[in-house]
Design a protein around this motif. Structure first.
Motif, short mmCIF file in Angstrom:
data_model
loop_
_atom_site.label_atom_id
_atom_site.label_comp_id
_atom_site.label_asym_id
_atom_site.label_seq_id
_atom_site.Cartn_x
_atom_site.Cartn_y
_atom_site.Cartn_z
N UNK A 21 31.22 75.24 5.85
CA UNK A 21 30.74 76.64 5.31
C UNK A 21 29.16 76.32 4.27
N UNK A 22 29.30 74.49 4.77
CA UNK A 22 28.17 74.49 3.98
C UNK A 22 27.19 74.79 5.25
N UNK A 23 27.58 74.71 6.41
CA UNK A 23 26.72 75.25 7.85
C UNK A 23 26.67 76.33 7.34
N UNK A 24 26.93 77.11 7.58
CA UNK A 24 27.26 78.54 7.00
C UNK A 24 26.19 79.31 6.02
N UNK A 25 26.00 78.72 5.35
CA UNK A 25 25.26 78.83 4.06
C UNK A 25 23.39 78.44 5.11
N UNK A 26 23.91 77.79 4.97
CA UNK A 26 22.28 77.19 6.08
C UNK A 26 21.92 77.59 6.58
N UNK A 27 22.58 78.84 7.34
CA UNK A 27 22.47 79.76 8.77
C UNK A 27 21.65 80.78 7.86
N UNK A 28 22.57 81.21 6.85
CA UNK A 28 21.93 82.45 6.45
C UNK A 28 20.74 81.67 5.61
N UNK A 67 15.20 83.51 21.22
CA UNK A 67 16.23 83.32 22.71
C UNK A 67 17.24 81.66 21.86
N UNK A 68 15.90 81.05 21.34
CA UNK A 68 17.42 79.56 21.41
C UNK A 68 17.85 80.21 20.24
N UNK A 69 18.33 81.15 19.31
CA UNK A 69 19.49 81.48 18.04
C UNK A 69 20.40 81.81 19.47
N UNK A 70 20.31 82.93 20.38
CA UNK A 70 20.89 83.78 20.65
C UNK A 70 21.92 82.51 21.48
N UNK A 71 21.41 82.05 21.86
CA UNK A 71 22.42 80.91 22.85
C UNK A 71 21.93 79.54 22.67
N UNK A 72 22.21 79.75 21.17
CA UNK A 72 22.62 78.11 20.86
C UNK A 72 24.24 77.69 20.16
N UNK A 73 24.55 76.62 21.24
CA UNK A 73 26.18 75.41 21.58
C UNK A 73 26.88 75.92 19.94
N UNK A 75 26.42 74.80 15.35
CA UNK A 75 25.86 75.56 14.31
C UNK A 75 24.61 75.23 14.30
N UNK A 76 24.47 73.55 14.55
CA UNK A 76 23.23 72.37 13.74
C UNK A 76 22.17 73.14 14.74
N UNK A 77 22.35 73.58 16.62
CA UNK A 77 20.90 74.69 16.78
C UNK A 77 20.95 76.04 16.21
N UNK A 79 20.90 76.44 13.80
CA UNK A 79 20.40 75.93 11.73
C UNK A 79 18.76 75.89 12.34
N UNK A 80 18.29 75.54 13.20
CA UNK A 80 17.15 74.71 13.56
C UNK A 80 16.15 76.28 14.39
N UNK A 81 16.76 76.75 15.10
CA UNK A 81 16.53 78.08 15.53
C UNK A 81 16.14 79.19 13.98
N UNK A 82 16.40 79.06 13.67
CA UNK A 82 16.73 80.22 12.56
C UNK A 82 15.44 79.89 11.45
N UNK A 83 15.34 78.24 11.65
CA UNK A 83 14.50 77.51 10.80
C UNK A 83 12.84 77.97 11.72
#
Length: 467
Positions: A21-28, A67-73, A75-77, A79-83
């Motif tokens: 749930x926390x990772x979902x918020x950070x992705x957004x 591109x990094x976000x599209x192929x993120x394996x 949640x952590x990756x 989040x980095x891509x979204x940043x």
């Protein structure tokens, strides 16, 4: 588009990479947080090194991160891509709008051009789920991030030949200390608000929030002493500019919450697939697009103050009409409410951009636009953090559910729990959108009182002395 398309992809994404749930918020949230922190800096940087240069650099970063976000394996990756996308996005918004001030020196033409720009900016945020729904119907969730690439490739290919370069030689170097203070202050304060809304007001939230306030206080005091400040505080002495910034902040708060919550509602409550859910967003997308382009003529007729009041009240009414939405029906209320809200958002957002550009000389347009766009992105982040957390609190109070609504539906043992979870989610959505409407009404009242300025022939380009 890149913000709103993620709302639609979240249920599918959650099933695939299983973020907490926390990772979902950070992705957004991380995308909007970084844009909010960097917009003022990037607007100033574009004024100094060239708006076309910063536009092309930002587009490159944005494309690679997509591109990094599209192929993120995991949640952590993601989040980095979204940043990284937030870093790139922070250069695109102020540079593109500031270039318009150079391309269209005539006030009436500039107002029309900004209306078109806003139509694609605001309209894209609503049209994103429609395009995303088509992609999710045929491809995996990562495909929604690749919709950036065709647009970015066209930009990178033709911008060097079609766009003029514009920089301000007279301005001094960028004050790095101000940059650090602004980023640190905004990020820590927003994080404290987000944390306290989700977890309650604890010692951690208080300490981090106080740190943010201290950093922003030092930042403001420093701006008053600099010859070329990162943030021109004199702009806020002009009532029309302050009303514009406040309107964009609360407008985006309510729009972000409404878009996010209704996307989940249409999929997880009514059981529609992403494409069917996306189709419900078309009326709002059309309303935002049409009234963004038509915002300048409305402002010439009603004046800046009257248009802001009308836009904010229309947005509030649209949010309140969502009270007619229920678990077993009422989607017609969503269609009516979102369309009316779209009219208000379209009028408001185009007026905010015009006020920001016309408030300063052309050489300072990037920094002024950075302020207005910061309010947009900060509003988006706060809308998800605060109003989204309000909805989550109401949802959790309705029963002992397994995390989010999607997780509850996935892991529920029987239909009674699923039905109770859906009822509780709709209640949370009602409370959150009603709070958003209340904030819009308060801002409309402030705009009606504070924004009393004489209107000239265009209704937009009144002189600074009138403010």
């Amino acid at each position: 588009m890149d913000i709103s398309v993620l709302f639609l992809a979240m249920p599918t994404l959650t099933l695939d990479i299983d973020p907490s749930a926390t990772q979902q918020l950070w992705i957004l949230d991380i995308y909007g947080f970084l844009i909010a922190c960097l917009l003022i800096t990037m607007g100033n940087l574009g004024d100094r090194i060239g708006r076309r240069n910063i536009l092309l650099i930002g587009a490159s970063v944005f494309g690679l991160a997509s591109v990094l976000a599209a192929f993120a394996p995991n949640a952590a990756v993601l989040i980095v891509a979204r940043a990284l996308m937030g870093v790139g996005g922070a250069t695109l918004l102020p540079s593109s709008l500031a270039l318009i001030s150079s391309l269209f020196p005539n006030a009436r033409e500039r107002a029309t051009a900004i209306g078109v720009w806003t139509a694609f900016f605001a309209g894209g945020s609503v049209a994103g789920p429609v395009i995303g729904g088509l992609l999710l119907h045929h491809f995996w969730w990562g495909s929604v991030f690749l919709i950036n690439l065709p647009v970015l490739l066209i930009l990178l290919a033709f911008a060097p030949f079609l766009l003029p370069e514009h920089r301000t030689i007279a301005m001094g170097p960028l004050d790095i200390r101000s940059v650090v203070l602004s980023i640190g202050g905004i990020l820590t304060l927003v994080y404290a608000v987000k944390h306290s809304a989700a977890e309650g007001l604890d010692a951690s939230a208080i300490v981090i929030g106080c740190l943010g306030l201290v950093l922003l206080t030092v930042f403001v005091r420093r701006q008053r002493r600099l010859a070329d400040p990162l943030l021109d505080l004199s702009l806020f002495a002009r009532p029309r500019f302050s009303v514009a910034i406040g309107s964009s902040l609360v407008g985006m708060m309510s729009l972000a919450a409404m878009s996010y919550l209704t996307s989940i509602y249409l999929q997880s409550v009514t059981g529609r697939d992403p494409l069917a859910a996306a189709m419900f967003g078309i009326p709002m997308a059309v309303a935002v697009f049409v009234f963004s382009v038509g915002g300048a003529p409305v402002a010439r007729r009603l004046g800046v103050r009257g248009t802001f009041v009308l836009a904010l009240l229309a947005s509030a009414l649209g949010n309140l009409l969502l009270l007619g939405v229920g678990v077993d029906g009422g989607t017609q209320w969503y269609l009516i409410g979102s369309t009316i809200a779209g009219i208000g958002y379209g009028l408001s957002f185009t007026l905010v951009s015009e006020v920001a550009v016309s408030s300063v000389p052309a050489e300072r347009a990037g920094s002024a636009v950075g302020i207005s766009e910061t309010s947009f992105e900060l509003g988006n982040a706060l809308g998800l953090a605060l109003l989204g957390s309000v909805a989550a609190l109401v949802f959790r109070s309705g029963g002992d559910f397994a995390g989010t609504l999607g997780e509850t539906i996935q892991h529920a043992a029987d239909d009674d729990i699923v039905n109770a979870a859906r009822e509780s989610f709709v209640s949370g959505m009602h409370v959150a959108t009603t709070v958003g409407a209340a904030i819009l009404i308060v801002m409309a009242a402030i705009a009606g009182v504070v924004g009393r300025t004489p209107r000239n022939a265009t209704g937009l380009a009144t002189s600074d002395t009138e403010n």
